[in-house]
Write an enzyme that holds these catalytic residues in place. Structure first.
Site, PDB file in Angstrom:
ATOM      1  N   TYR A  14       0.840  -1.198   0.000  1.00  0.00           N
ATOM      2  CA  TYR A  14       0.000   0.000   0.000  1.00  0.00           C
ATOM      3  C   TYR A  14       0.873   1.245   0.000  1.00  0.00           C
ATOM      4  CZ  TYR A  14       0.884   0.903   4.996  1.00  0.00           C
ATOM      5  OH  TYR A  14       1.485   1.185   6.216  1.00  0.00           O
ATOM      6  N   CYS A  15       0.286   2.350  -0.472  1.00  0.00           N
ATOM      7  CA  CYS A  15       0.935   3.661  -0.460  1.00  0.00           C
ATOM      8  C   CYS A  15      -0.166   4.709  -0.383  1.00  0.00           C
ATOM      9  CB  CYS A  15       1.838   3.856  -1.673  1.00  0.00           C
ATOM     10  SG  CYS A  15       0.986   3.720  -3.258  1.00  0.00           S
ATOM     11  N   THR A  16       0.158   5.966  -0.639  1.00  0.00           N
ATOM     12  CA  THR A  16      -0.815   7.050  -0.450  1.00  0.00           C
ATOM     13  C   THR A  16      -2.009   6.934  -1.392  1.00  0.00           C
ATOM     14  OG1 THR A  16       1.009   8.503   0.192  1.00  0.00           O
ATOM     15  CG2 THR A  16      -1.116   9.549  -0.324  1.00  0.00           C
TER      16      THR A  16
END
Length: 327
Positions: free
Chosen positions: A177-179
């Site tokens: 996951y990331c922003t």
């Protein structure tokens, strides 16, 4: 006035762009004419942007982007705000839409399985799952998923080197996951390239997870690349993860150090912020180039000579001439 509020749009789209400079100029003109502000990167591999504008202007902008068949699949993360989140518009061409050392990877050909927020939520706590944060240190120190594995990285370019530390997890389900999802497209693809077999990514990232799944078990706040600096995403079981860089008290108030030669992004509580005038230390507070502090901790990035209106009159004139000829 009814409906007169602002939206903040976060998006990306991997799609081939042949003439990046021509498209940059066209895109740039549209933004200026519709009072869209923000940062947009255009490269041969696609688009990446965070912009803001009045609701009706942003709706026109989203329609404009999606009207191009190359970008019809663009997934916009839309947040409401009381004002512009940027002071200017910057539309630049770059070699990649997110700076990495993975330019050989095309996520349209190979990437991790996309998980919508509710599917990610259902899978993340299973025993054979590893939740992997692919963001930089200053981002995950402010907020991350409960039990997430973080990597000691100053920037995303270091990701391939850090993957060597994950060899023992090849038999696990890896949930990246990331922003907003863009880094995961290449990060998950690289994991597959390195022999990880069961790789997923949170589609739309933390921002979409907060909007669609309530943000449950995301601890702290999410760092964002506009003048808000940090936003809350957890409406279910919120908590504060970070501590003030100066005094050590619990604080999720992100500040960009007022000393431009330092420029670090760290949590600083409101009291320390005012006491040090936005600086992260006494030495930064006394630095001769220290920027004025207004309480927000946000400073417009150095434009390095970029002129957002360069070529605007020429482009607008050509557009008007073409319109007359087509009548």
């Amino acid at each position: 006035m009814e409906n007169q509020y602002y939206l903040i749009l976060l998006y990306y789209c991997y799609a081939e762009i042949q003439d990046t400079e021509a498209y940059r100029e066209e895109h740039h003109l549209f933004c200026i004419e519709n009072n869209i502000r923000g940062r947009i990167i255009i490269s041969h591999e696609g688009l990446n942007g965070t912009v803001s504008g009045l609701k009706e202007d942003c709706e026109r902008y989203m329609a404009y982007v999606k009207s191009d068949p190359r970008f019809a699949k663009t997934d916009f993360k839309v947040d409401q705000h009381d004002r512009h989140a940027f002071t200017k518009i910057h539309v630049r061409t770059k070699p990649e839409i997110v700076h990495s050392s993975l330019s050989h990877i095309n996520p349209n050909l190979k990437t991790g399985k996309h998980l919508e927020p509710l599917a990610f939520k259902a899978l993340k706590d299973q025993e054979d799952v590893v939740i992997l944060d692919v963001r930089s240190n200053y981002e995950h120190e402010l907020g991350k998923f409960k039990n997430a594995l973080t990597l000691d990285m100053e920037n995303f370019r270091e990701f391939p080197e850090k993957v060597k530390e994950l060899e023992h997890l090849k038999n696990k389900k890896i949930l990246t996951y990331c922003t907003g999802g863009i880094k995961c497209e290449k990060a998950s693809a690289y994991l597959l390239e390195q022999g990880f077999e069961d790789v997923y990514q949170l589609h739309g990232g933390i921002i979409k997870y907060g909007m669609e799944a309530g943000g449950e078990d995301f601890e702290g706040k999410c760092y964002v690349f506009d003048n808000r600096l940090a936003v809350g995403v957890n409406k279910v079981n919120p908590s504060i993860l970070s501590t003030c860089h100066v005094c050590g008290t619990k604080s999720d108030r992100m500040v960009n150090c007022a000393n431009p030669t330092c420029n670090i992004h760290v949590p600083i509580c409101e009291n320390c912020g005012w006491e040090l005038e936005g600086a992260c230390s006494d030495s930064c507070q006394s630095h001769p180039e220290k920027r004025p502090y207004d309480g927000s901790g946000y400073y417009q990035k150095n434009t390095n000579g970029y002129n957002p209106y360069k070529g605007w009159q020429r482009l607008a004139k050509n557009k008007n001439l073409n319109s007359v000829e087509n009548e």
